[in-house]
Every structure is written in C-alpha cells, then in structure tokens.
Design a protein around this motif. Sequence first.
Motif, PDB file in Angstrom:
ATOM      1  N   ILE A  57      58.177  11.022-125.340  1.00  0.00           N
ATOM      2  CA  ILE A  57      56.829  11.260-126.051  1.00  0.00           C
ATOM      3  C   ILE A  57      56.467  11.726-124.155  1.00  0.00           C
ATOM      4  O   ILE A  57      57.000  11.722-122.958  1.00  0.00           O
ATOM      5  CB  ILE A  57      56.163   9.469-125.531  1.00  0.00           C
ATOM      6  N   THR A  58      55.690  12.455-124.114  1.00  0.00           N
ATOM      7  CA  THR A  58      55.192  13.364-122.973  1.00  0.00           C
ATOM      8  C   THR A  58      53.539  13.188-123.355  1.00  0.00           C
ATOM      9  O   THR A  58      52.318  13.005-124.576  1.00  0.00           O
ATOM     10  CB  THR A  58      54.955  15.033-122.898  1.00  0.00           C
ATOM     11  N   VAL A  59      52.268  13.419-122.517  1.00  0.00           N
ATOM     12  CA  VAL A  59      50.763  13.522-122.577  1.00  0.00           C
ATOM     13  C   VAL A  59      50.642  14.779-122.071  1.00  0.00           C
ATOM     14  O   VAL A  59      51.258  15.741-120.201  1.00  0.00           O
ATOM     15  CB  VAL A  59      49.955  12.724-121.799  1.00  0.00           C
ATOM     16  N   ARG A  89      46.436  15.452-123.886  1.00  0.00           N
ATOM     17  CA  ARG A  89      46.935  14.785-125.911  1.00  0.00           C
ATOM     18  C   ARG A  89      48.228  14.441-125.280  1.00  0.00           C
ATOM     19  O   ARG A  89      49.474  14.829-124.709  1.00  0.00           O
ATOM     20  CB  ARG A  89      47.035  16.595-126.222  1.00  0.00           C
ATOM     21  N   TRP A  90      48.381  13.403-126.662  1.00  0.00           N
ATOM     22  CA  TRP A  90      49.618  12.363-126.827  1.00  0.00           C
ATOM     23  C   TRP A  90      49.818  12.990-127.691  1.00  0.00           C
ATOM     24  O   TRP A  90      49.489  14.104-128.644  1.00  0.00           O
ATOM     25  CB  TRP A  90      49.537  11.209-126.587  1.00  0.00           C
ATOM     26  N   TRP A  91      52.187  13.890-127.364  1.00  0.00           N
ATOM     27  CA  TRP A  91      52.994  14.153-128.192  1.00  0.00           C
ATOM     28  C   TRP A  91      53.984  13.102-128.108  1.00  0.00           C
ATOM     29  O   TRP A  91      53.947  12.515-127.360  1.00  0.00           O
ATOM     30  CB  TRP A  91      52.881  15.407-127.764  1.00  0.00           C
ATOM     31  N   THR A  92      54.541  13.209-129.526  1.00  0.00           N
ATOM     32  CA  THR A  92      56.009  12.105-129.255  1.00  0.00           C
ATOM     33  C   THR A  92      56.517  12.669-130.418  1.00  0.00           C
ATOM     34  O   THR A  92      55.815  13.472-131.533  1.00  0.00           O
ATOM     35  CB  THR A  92      55.795  11.118-129.868  1.00  0.00           C
ATOM     36  N   GLY A  93      58.240  12.613-130.235  1.00  0.00           N
ATOM     37  CA  GLY A  93      59.151  13.439-130.992  1.00  0.00           C
ATOM     38  C   GLY A  93      59.893  12.128-130.886  1.00  0.00           C
ATOM     39  O   GLY A  93      60.010  11.808-130.269  1.00  0.00           O
ATOM     40  N   GLY A  94      61.050  12.873-132.619  1.00  0.00           N
ATOM     41  CA  GLY A  94      62.225  11.676-132.446  1.00  0.00           C
ATOM     42  C   GLY A  94      62.989  12.934-133.728  1.00  0.00           C
ATOM     43  O   GLY A  94      62.412  14.089-134.210  1.00  0.00           O
ATOM     44  N   HIS A  95      62.836  11.067-134.919  1.00  0.00           N
ATOM     45  CA  HIS A  95      63.703  11.643-135.844  1.00  0.00           C
ATOM     46  C   HIS A  95      63.170  10.612-136.970  1.00  0.00           C
ATOM     47  O   HIS A  95      63.731  10.193-136.868  1.00  0.00           O
ATOM     48  CB  HIS A  95      64.993  11.967-135.822  1.00  0.00           C
ATOM     49  N   LEU A  96      63.918  11.367-138.426  1.00  0.00           N
ATOM     50  CA  LEU A  96      63.488  10.659-139.417  1.00  0.00           C
ATOM     51  C   LEU A  96      64.646   9.465-139.166  1.00  0.00           C
ATOM     52  O   LEU A  96      65.733   9.758-138.823  1.00  0.00           O
ATOM     53  CB  LEU A  96      64.175  11.217-141.165  1.00  0.00           C
ATOM     54  N   ASN A  97      64.256   7.791-139.028  1.00  0.00           N
ATOM     55  CA  ASN A  97      65.260   6.633-139.148  1.00  0.00           C
ATOM     56  C   ASN A  97      66.842   6.972-140.402  1.00  0.00           C
ATOM     57  O   ASN A  97      68.020   6.636-139.592  1.00  0.00           O
ATOM     58  CB  ASN A  97      64.690   5.376-139.490  1.00  0.00           C
ATOM     59  N   ALA A  98      67.059   7.345-140.911  1.00  0.00           N
ATOM     60  CA  ALA A  98      67.434   7.854-141.868  1.00  0.00           C
ATOM     61  C   ALA A  98      68.159   9.494-141.906  1.00  0.00           C
ATOM     62  O   ALA A  98      69.512   9.375-142.859  1.00  0.00           O
ATOM     63  CB  ALA A  98      67.122   7.736-143.461  1.00  0.00           C
ATOM     64  N   ASP A  99      67.587   9.967-141.039  1.00  0.00           N
ATOM     65  CA  ASP A  99      68.667  11.371-140.403  1.00  0.00           C
ATOM     66  C   ASP A  99      68.219  11.669-139.377  1.00  0.00           C
ATOM     67  O   ASP A  99      67.227  11.930-139.174  1.00  0.00           O
ATOM     68  CB  ASP A  99      68.199  11.775-142.449  1.00  0.00           C
ATOM     69  N   SER A 100      69.294  11.636-138.469  1.00  0.00           N
ATOM     70  CA  SER A 100      68.786  12.538-137.352  1.00  0.00           C
ATOM     71  C   SER A 100      69.128  13.569-136.994  1.00  0.00           C
ATOM     72  O   SER A 100      68.585  14.423-135.958  1.00  0.00           O
ATOM     73  CB  SER A 100      70.049  11.676-136.554  1.00  0.00           C
ATOM     74  N   ALA A 101      69.835  14.496-138.064  1.00  0.00           N
ATOM     75  CA  ALA A 101      69.241  15.861-138.238  1.00  0.00           C
ATOM     76  C   ALA A 101      67.998  16.281-138.461  1.00  0.00           C
ATOM     77  O   ALA A 101      67.636  18.040-138.087  1.00  0.00           O
ATOM     78  CB  ALA A 101      70.175  16.234-139.421  1.00  0.00           C
ATOM     79  N   LYS A 102      66.884  15.334-138.940  1.00  0.00           N
ATOM     80  CA  LYS A 102      65.548  15.579-138.891  1.00  0.00           C
ATOM     81  C   LYS A 102      64.445  15.447-138.519  1.00  0.00           C
ATOM     82  O   LYS A 102      63.971  14.874-138.293  1.00  0.00           O
ATOM     83  CB  LYS A 102      65.102  15.816-140.566  1.00  0.00           C
ATOM     84  N   ARG A 159      66.372  10.621-122.751  1.00  0.00           N
ATOM     85  CA  ARG A 159      66.671  11.746-121.602  1.00  0.00           C
ATOM     86  C   ARG A 159      66.111  12.134-120.754  1.00  0.00           C
ATOM     87  O   ARG A 159      66.844  12.610-119.900  1.00  0.00           O
ATOM     88  CB  ARG A 159      67.214  12.894-122.759  1.00  0.00           C
ATOM     89  N   ALA A 160      64.735  11.999-120.788  1.00  0.00           N
ATOM     90  CA  ALA A 160      64.150  12.203-119.281  1.00  0.00           C
ATOM     91  C   ALA A 160      63.692  11.321-118.313  1.00  0.00           C
ATOM     92  O   ALA A 160      63.109  11.579-117.727  1.00  0.00           O
ATOM     93  CB  ALA A 160      62.831  12.941-119.975  1.00  0.00           C
ATOM     94  N   LEU A 161      64.034   9.728-118.895  1.00  0.00           N
ATOM     95  CA  LEU A 161      63.969   8.861-118.319  1.00  0.00           C
ATOM     96  C   LEU A 161      62.522   8.497-118.301  1.00  0.00           C
ATOM     97  O   LEU A 161      61.752   8.296-118.286  1.00  0.00           O
ATOM     98  CB  LEU A 161      64.902   9.297-117.188  1.00  0.00           C
ATOM     99  N   PRO A 162      61.760   7.618-116.775  1.00  0.00           N
ATOM    100  CA  PRO A 162      60.957   7.137-116.553  1.00  0.00           C
ATOM    101  C   PRO A 162      59.901   8.918-117.233  1.00  0.00           C
ATOM    102  O   PRO A 162      60.095   9.843-116.411  1.00  0.00           O
ATOM    103  CB  PRO A 162      60.297   6.890-115.169  1.00  0.00           C
ATOM    104  N   GLU A 163      59.367   8.929-117.515  1.00  0.00           N
ATOM    105  CA  GLU A 163      58.484  10.885-118.473  1.00  0.00           C
ATOM    106  C   GLU A 163      58.086  10.902-117.351  1.00  0.00           C
ATOM    107  O   GLU A 163      56.497   9.322-117.163  1.00  0.00           O
ATOM    108  CB  GLU A 163      58.294  10.642-119.581  1.00  0.00           C
ATOM    109  N   ALA A 164      57.847  11.900-116.552  1.00  0.00           N
ATOM    110  CA  ALA A 164      56.482  12.117-115.705  1.00  0.00           C
ATOM    111  C   ALA A 164      55.470  13.203-116.794  1.00  0.00           C
ATOM    112  O   ALA A 164      55.868  14.801-117.315  1.00  0.00           O
ATOM    113  CB  ALA A 164      57.204  13.225-114.275  1.00  0.00           C
ATOM    114  N   THR A 165      54.333  12.783-116.842  1.00  0.00           N
ATOM    115  CA  THR A 165      53.735  13.878-117.781  1.00  0.00           C
ATOM    116  C   THR A 165      52.666  14.744-117.178  1.00  0.00           C
ATOM    117  O   THR A 165      52.986  15.221-115.735  1.00  0.00           O
ATOM    118  CB  THR A 165      52.121  13.193-118.589  1.00  0.00           C
TER     119      THR A 165
END
Length: 312
Positions: free
Chosen positions: A123-125, A130-143, A75-81
């Motif tokens: 992903i952001t910095v 410090r680096w950070w990444t977020g997402g979800h479980l492959n098996a469950d996008s609600a988690k 959603r953020a497209l090329p991230e600006a950190t």
Amino acid sequence: MSLERVFVPDTLPTRSRTLRAHAGRFALVPLPRGEEGPLPEAYHSDDSARFVPAPYGFEGIDVGDAPVVDTVCDRALPEATGDGRLLYGLGARVLEARIGPALTLRPTAYVAPEPLRVRRKAITVTADGRWWTGGHLNADSAKGMIFRSDDGGATWTLVAEKLPGSVGVLVETAAGLCALAFRSALLVGADGVTELAKYKDEVWNVVVDDRGTFGFGDHFAAFAPPGKKQKYAALPLGAGGRAHVAATTHGFVLGRLGGLWTSPDALTWTEVPGWNDHPTVGRTRRDAAAVTRCQDGALVATDVGEVFFVRG
C-alpha cells in the motif's frame, strides 16, 4: 566520504527499528510485527542531526491494553508514503501516523479491495493524496494486480491485472509511481501500467532519475540510460541479508548485514571506512536496518537503533 554517529538510544531495543523520512523530517520507528503489549518508544528528528523521543499513541481507536500492530507491506515494512504518512495494520484496519514529534496512530477509511479474491502485498499514498494497493490473486501469486482509490481507501478501482508477478512494492519516483512485480518494474498511471524495465531476477527497489533507471535485487544492480541496454553489476554481500539502498545527490549508499558501501553509479562500490569499528558490546559487526536520503548524504539505522550520517 565520512561517517559520523549521530544517535545512540538510551537502551538497546528488543527488536529492530527502521528509518523513514519525508520533507526533511525523520522517524526512527520499531518494527511491531507480531508483538503484543505497549509499543516501544520511537524517535523523531527535524534536521537529521538530533533525534528525540517520539512516543506512539492512539487516537479514536479502541485497542485495549495489548494491541497487535502489524506492518502493511511484506517488503517495505512500515510504509512511508509520498505525502509523509506511516501506515500500519491493526487486524483488517489500516492506521496512519504523520512523521513528527508524536507518532499518533489514527484510523483511516481503508477497506480492502476484493478481499476474498485478492491478497494485498503493498500500500502507498502518492503526494497528491491518492491511495494505491497492489498484490496478487489469492489463487495465483503469479498474477499481480493494482488498484487505486480517490477517497482515502474506502472504495477502489482496478488499474491493472494479470501482471507478471505479485506487486510487492509501490514506490514514488521522479518518473511517477512504480510497481515492482517479480522481475518487472512498471510505471503506474490512473488507467494502467507500462513496462519501465525487466530484470534477470526478482527486483525489490527501483530508482528513476535524469540518468536513467536503476533496479536492485538481492545480489545485483542494473542501470539503463534512456533508450539503452541495461548494465549489470554484483552488489557487495557483506555478511548477507537484505540490502538497503538510498539514492543521494552524490550517488548511492548501500547497507546490509556487516557492511556499508557507497557508489557513484550503482555499478562500482567502495566500503565506508569505520563502519565496523567499535560495535556494540557483545557484537563483532554492525548490521544496517535502513538507509534513507538526507541533505548532503544519507542516514543509516542499525539493527540496535544507532543512526549514522554518511557524507559524500
């Protein structure tokens, strides 16, 4: 308020460009998702008033003649950190460039955390590196899940899991790092998260300042002063599409397909006069592709690469 066109590209791009900013410097960069061949020209500005060519280049990367450079955040497209990087993906790798006269893509130490179990969405910095990444479980996008890295993305520590939805946005605010997980805005710390706000529908942008917390979805804005109940308002729709919002010293600027608006409080919106006057030949309207804060107002990039300055 006033509207001034500050940049028009020599040739119209074949695809949209987005505008990113850090510490008073700006980059107008193409969206390279799924494209093969040489990366098209980008532009750079040191003062928000004059944009000059800033060609892409590669350093320390064997990419061949036709690299496929992608975005790293859905959603953020090329991230600006928070420390002024632009992040891109090349296969499983993450590349970085600094906003400046030349956008030189370099390799990073990034290795995906638990790639067989977790799907990365953001992903952001932060400003401290410090680096950070977020997402979800492959098996469950609600988690949803969030990880942090103290060594440039080489190794990761789990910060939070079983969050109420996939973490699609990580954004640094005046209150600290915020994660957006479906209908929730979460304040992220090194060892966990706390709920900042909860919304009636999916939220994709959050602004936190001394007035309180502002959340934006596809069709609504919500504002909550500290310790008080949220107020909701409808966003202007124009011709539809994703709304791009930037907070300025005077309020907010919002752009989407066919429209540009300003607001002092994110609850009442006024159309910017002249936005659809004299559009590009062959078009009947202007479409906003990005909005970012600058001194005394905001810069707005259109889908054909123009840049406008909105004052007040």
